[in-house]
Structure formats: structure tokens, C-alpha cells
Motif scaffolding. Structure first.
Motif, PDB file in Angstrom:
ATOM      1  N   GLN A 184       0.826  -1.198   0.000  1.00  0.00           N
ATOM      2  CA  GLN A 184       0.000   0.000   0.000  1.00  0.00           C
ATOM      3  C   GLN A 184       0.865   1.256   0.000  1.00  0.00           C
ATOM      4  OE1 GLN A 184      -1.414   0.864   4.402  1.00  0.00           O
ATOM      5  NE2 GLN A 184      -1.835  -1.289   3.899  1.00  0.00           N
ATOM      6  N   PRO A 185       0.335   2.355  -0.519  1.00  0.00           N
ATOM      7  CA  PRO A 185       1.109   3.597  -0.530  1.00  0.00           C
ATOM      8  C   PRO A 185       1.178   4.224   0.865  1.00  0.00           C
ATOM      9  CG  PRO A 185      -1.095   4.000  -1.365  1.00  0.00           C
ATOM     10  CD  PRO A 185      -0.992   2.514  -1.161  1.00  0.00           C
ATOM     11  N   VAL A 186       2.260   4.951   1.091  1.00  0.00           N
ATOM     12  CA  VAL A 186       2.329   5.930   2.173  1.00  0.00           C
ATOM     13  C   VAL A 186       2.107   7.258   1.468  1.00  0.00           C
ATOM     14  CG1 VAL A 186       3.777   6.973   3.954  1.00  0.00           C
ATOM     15  CG2 VAL A 186       3.940   4.509   3.479  1.00  0.00           C
ATOM     16  N   GLN A 187       1.186   8.060   1.948  1.00  0.00           N
ATOM     17  CA  GLN A 187       0.641   9.147   1.137  1.00  0.00           C
ATOM     18  C   GLN A 187       1.647  10.222   0.743  1.00  0.00           C
ATOM     19  OE1 GLN A 187       0.086   8.679   4.351  1.00  0.00           O
ATOM     20  NE2 GLN A 187      -0.492  10.531   5.452  1.00  0.00           N
ATOM     21  N   SER A 188       2.762  10.337   1.446  1.00  0.00           N
ATOM     22  CA  SER A 188       3.741  11.377   1.124  1.00  0.00           C
ATOM     23  C   SER A 188       5.070  11.053   1.789  1.00  0.00           C
ATOM     24  CB  SER A 188       3.260  12.745   1.619  1.00  0.00           C
ATOM     25  OG  SER A 188       3.183  12.751   3.042  1.00  0.00           O
ATOM     26  N   LYS A 189       6.125  11.696   1.293  1.00  0.00           N
ATOM     27  CA  LYS A 189       7.438  11.554   1.937  1.00  0.00           C
ATOM     28  C   LYS A 189       7.367  12.062   3.373  1.00  0.00           C
ATOM     29  CE  LYS A 189      12.331  12.776   1.514  1.00  0.00           C
ATOM     30  NZ  LYS A 189      12.472  13.222   2.922  1.00  0.00           N
ATOM     31  N   ALA A 190       6.606  13.124   3.588  1.00  0.00           N
ATOM     32  CA  ALA A 190       6.488  13.678   4.929  1.00  0.00           C
ATOM     33  C   ALA A 190       5.916  12.650   5.900  1.00  0.00           C
ATOM     34  CB  ALA A 190       5.622  14.933   4.905  1.00  0.00           C
ATOM     35  N   ALA A 191       4.873  11.921   5.477  1.00  0.00           N
ATOM     36  CA  ALA A 191       4.282  10.896   6.337  1.00  0.00           C
ATOM     37  C   ALA A 191       5.270   9.756   6.572  1.00  0.00           C
ATOM     38  CB  ALA A 191       2.995  10.369   5.702  1.00  0.00           C
ATOM     39  N   PHE A 192       5.958   9.344   5.531  1.00  0.00           N
ATOM     40  CA  PHE A 192       6.988   8.309   5.640  1.00  0.00           C
ATOM     41  C   PHE A 192       8.034   8.728   6.666  1.00  0.00           C
ATOM     42  CE2 PHE A 192      10.900   6.164   4.418  1.00  0.00           C
ATOM     43  CZ  PHE A 192      10.491   4.893   4.020  1.00  0.00           C
ATOM     44  N   ASP A 193       8.487   9.979   6.561  1.00  0.00           N
ATOM     45  CA  ASP A 193       9.538  10.482   7.451  1.00  0.00           C
ATOM     46  C   ASP A 193       9.085  10.520   8.909  1.00  0.00           C
ATOM     47  OD1 ASP A 193      11.244  10.738   5.305  1.00  0.00           O
ATOM     48  OD2 ASP A 193      10.993  12.917   5.107  1.00  0.00           O
ATOM     49  N   VAL A 194       7.798  10.798   9.147  1.00  0.00           N
ATOM     50  CA  VAL A 194       7.291  10.808  10.515  1.00  0.00           C
ATOM     51  C   VAL A 194       7.385   9.399  11.112  1.00  0.00           C
ATOM     52  CG1 VAL A 194       5.244  11.100  11.965  1.00  0.00           C
ATOM     53  CG2 VAL A 194       5.795  12.804  10.236  1.00  0.00           C
ATOM     54  N   VAL A 195       6.987   8.388  10.345  1.00  0.00           N
ATOM     55  CA  VAL A 195       7.066   7.008  10.838  1.00  0.00           C
ATOM     56  C   VAL A 195       8.524   6.630  11.104  1.00  0.00           C
ATOM     57  CG1 VAL A 195       6.578   4.589  10.320  1.00  0.00           C
ATOM     58  CG2 VAL A 195       4.935   6.354   9.646  1.00  0.00           C
ATOM     59  N   VAL A 196       9.410   7.005  10.177  1.00  0.00           N
ATOM     60  CA  VAL A 196      10.836   6.710  10.366  1.00  0.00           C
ATOM     61  C   VAL A 196      11.365   7.391  11.629  1.00  0.00           C
ATOM     62  CG1 VAL A 196      13.158   7.024   9.408  1.00  0.00           C
ATOM     63  CG2 VAL A 196      11.275   6.298   7.919  1.00  0.00           C
ATOM     64  N   LYS A 197      10.977   8.630  11.852  1.00  0.00           N
ATOM     65  CA  LYS A 197      11.461   9.357  13.023  1.00  0.00           C
ATOM     66  C   LYS A 197      10.917   8.741  14.315  1.00  0.00           C
ATOM     67  CE  LYS A 197      12.608  13.912  14.779  1.00  0.00           C
ATOM     68  NZ  LYS A 197      12.641  15.367  14.492  1.00  0.00           N
ATOM     69  N   LEU A 198       9.676   8.295  14.302  1.00  0.00           N
ATOM     70  CA  LEU A 198       9.152   7.567  15.456  1.00  0.00           C
ATOM     71  C   LEU A 198      10.038   6.361  15.754  1.00  0.00           C
ATOM     72  CD1 LEU A 198       5.299   7.605  14.760  1.00  0.00           C
ATOM     73  CD2 LEU A 198       6.443   8.696  16.704  1.00  0.00           C
TER      74      LEU A 198
END
Length: 267
Positions: free
Chosen positions: A184-198
């Protein structure tokens, strides 16, 4: 030369195709046709690069065949397990091509209706990049998404960097809103980066698996630490000396069986 449109503006207008994805694998042993179809973050790291074989859902297949490109980034997700969540990061290193497991009659996810002249199923190759220091569990993401504001989340200890923008990005994750799809998609790089930072920062209480009731191995293998597995039956893993896949069953308006993916262990 005219200025480039900002990434955020393009993303919000829906003009750009996704370049970040979440791919589910099943980390716990499950035997199909005498082969273990599990595929964990340990297996992913050991293999390095793996074909994402065995997917038997047309929407997920279409994503891999048409939308996933070399260099796209991937959240590696443990599914159908006691503590589902994001456990690692990967990168697409080969674009869509026919899934050979569909033509192999000995493979757990053989499809007699698919043929080499007109393949039904496609896959991509994904390369391991790293583990996340702190697995980002589905329970954590759902707790965040359920909050009305950041002010109501202090007990999670997310840190000062996590604000209303990050909260809204988590709320918008397809994983939260349509969790069953295995690719499934992650809606944006910003959202991806938030998960990575968590995953980098941690700080929230460790979530232990719930203890299963019942006898012996069956109870251990079927224990669920989250309601994800009650809603969806996903499976993925490894196959013999080959690669992995997951099979998941979606219940929406029309029931649909999806192979999510699986891989094969050595030895």
C-alpha cells in the motif's frame, strides 16, 4: 526558468504518484505444502535483496507492476503476529516483472490460471536498508490517530518534535484507514519520514505481546497483540530455498483473497 512547484503543494493536489510504500510480511512460522512461508525482519536482513513474490491480490499486483519504481522507499511491516508494526526500511531495486512462483506447481502460491505467455501476477525486488531502532507498532499508530490533538498524547512520550502536522500525517496513513492491503502507498514523503522518526526516537512505553489462551503451540502461534489480525487474515513468509510471500484475506463489500507475500528460508 519558472520555479518548481513545491513537493508539498504537488502532493496535496494529488498531482504526483506515490514514491513511498508499506509492504507487509508475516514473521511467524506457517507451513504450506511442507514449506515455511514466514518472512521476518531477520530474514529480510539476511537475504539483502528479495523478490516480493506470492502476492495474489490484483490491486497490490497492479501497484507493483505499474507504480513502484527503482529508488522508491519502503516501510517493512510485520503482519499477522502478536505485535504488528514497522520493523525496518527497504528500497525498490527492480521494477515489476512476472512472478515466477505462480508458474511453479510445488510453490505454496502456485496459480494454475497464470501462464508465462500472459502472466497474471507481478512482483518487484526490494533491498534491505536498515532496521528501525524502535518498532513502530500498529497499536502506537492507532493510539496516535485516535487523539483529537497533540495535547492529548503526553503519556506516549513522543517528544517535542511531534506536533499537529505530524499527528495529521499519521491520521491520514492508508494503514490506519484501509489497513488490509498488503502492498500500500504511504501518502507522502512527509508521512513516511514521521514514521521513520518515530522508529528512530522511541520514547513511548514498550508494548508487550498479549498472552494467548489455549494449549501449547497453537495458542502461542495464534496469540494476537492487536485487533489487526482479527480484522484481516494475512500471511507471509519464506518458501523453501526461494523467497517469501503473504496471503491475506480482505473482507470489504466483496470478499477478496490476497497473497501478501512470503519468502523462503535457507536450509
Amino acid at each position: 526558468m519558472p520555479p518548481k512547484a513545491s513537493t508539498s503543494a504537488a502532493a496535496s493536489s494529488g498531482a504526483e504518484e506515490p514514491t513511498h510504500w508499506l509492504m507487509k510480511a508475516e514473521p511467524d512460522t506457517r507451513i504450506v505444502k511442507g514449506k515455511d512461508v514466514k518472512f521476518s525482519i531477520d530474514d529480510f536482513e539476511e537475504m539483502g535483496t528479495t523478490p516480493w513474490d506470492g502476492v495474489r491480490n490484483h490491486e497490490a499486483k497492479k501497484i507493483m507492476k505499474e507504480k513502484m519504481k527503482i529508488g522508491h522507499q519502503v516501510l517493512f511491516y510485520h503482519s499477522n503476529t502478536k505485535v504488528p508494526g514497522v520493523y525496518g526500511l527497504g528500497e525498490v531495486t527492480k521494477e515489476g516483472y512476472p512472478d515466477p512462483s505462480a508458474f511453479d506447481s510445488s510453490h505454496p502460491y502456485f496459480d494454475p490460471k497464470s501462464n508465462k505467455d500472459s502472466p497474471t501476477w507481478y512482483l518487484v525486488d526490494v533491498t534491505f536498508k536498515s532496521r528501525v531502532a524502535h518498532p513502530v507498532t500498529l497499536a502506537l499508530l492507532k493510539s496516535i490517530a485516535a487523539a483529537s490533538s497533540v495535547a492529548s498524547l503526553p503519556e506516549l512520550g513522543l517528544g517535542d518534535w511531534f506536533g499537529e502536522e505530524e499527528l495529521n500525517l499519521i491520521k491520514s496513513l492508508p494503514l490506519i484507514n484501509r489497513g488490509r492491503l498488503s502492498v500500500q502507498p504511504v501518502q507522502s514523503k512527509a508521512a513516511f519520514d514521521v514514521v521513520v522518526k518515530l522508529g528512530e526516537t522511541g520514547g513511548w512505553p514498550v508494548q508487550e505481546p498479549k498472552k494467548g489462551k489455549g494449549k501449547g503451540k497453537a495458542a502461542a502461534s495464534k496469540g494476537k497483540g492487536d485487533d489487526e489480525d482479527a480484522d484481516e487474515k494475512e500471511t507471509k513468509g519464506k518458501v523453501g530455498g526461494k523467497k517469501r510471500r503473504v496471503e491475506e484475506t480482505e473482507k470489504e463489500e466483496v470478499d477478496e483473497v490476497e497473497g501478501t507475500r512470503k519468502s523462503a528460508r535457507k536450509g
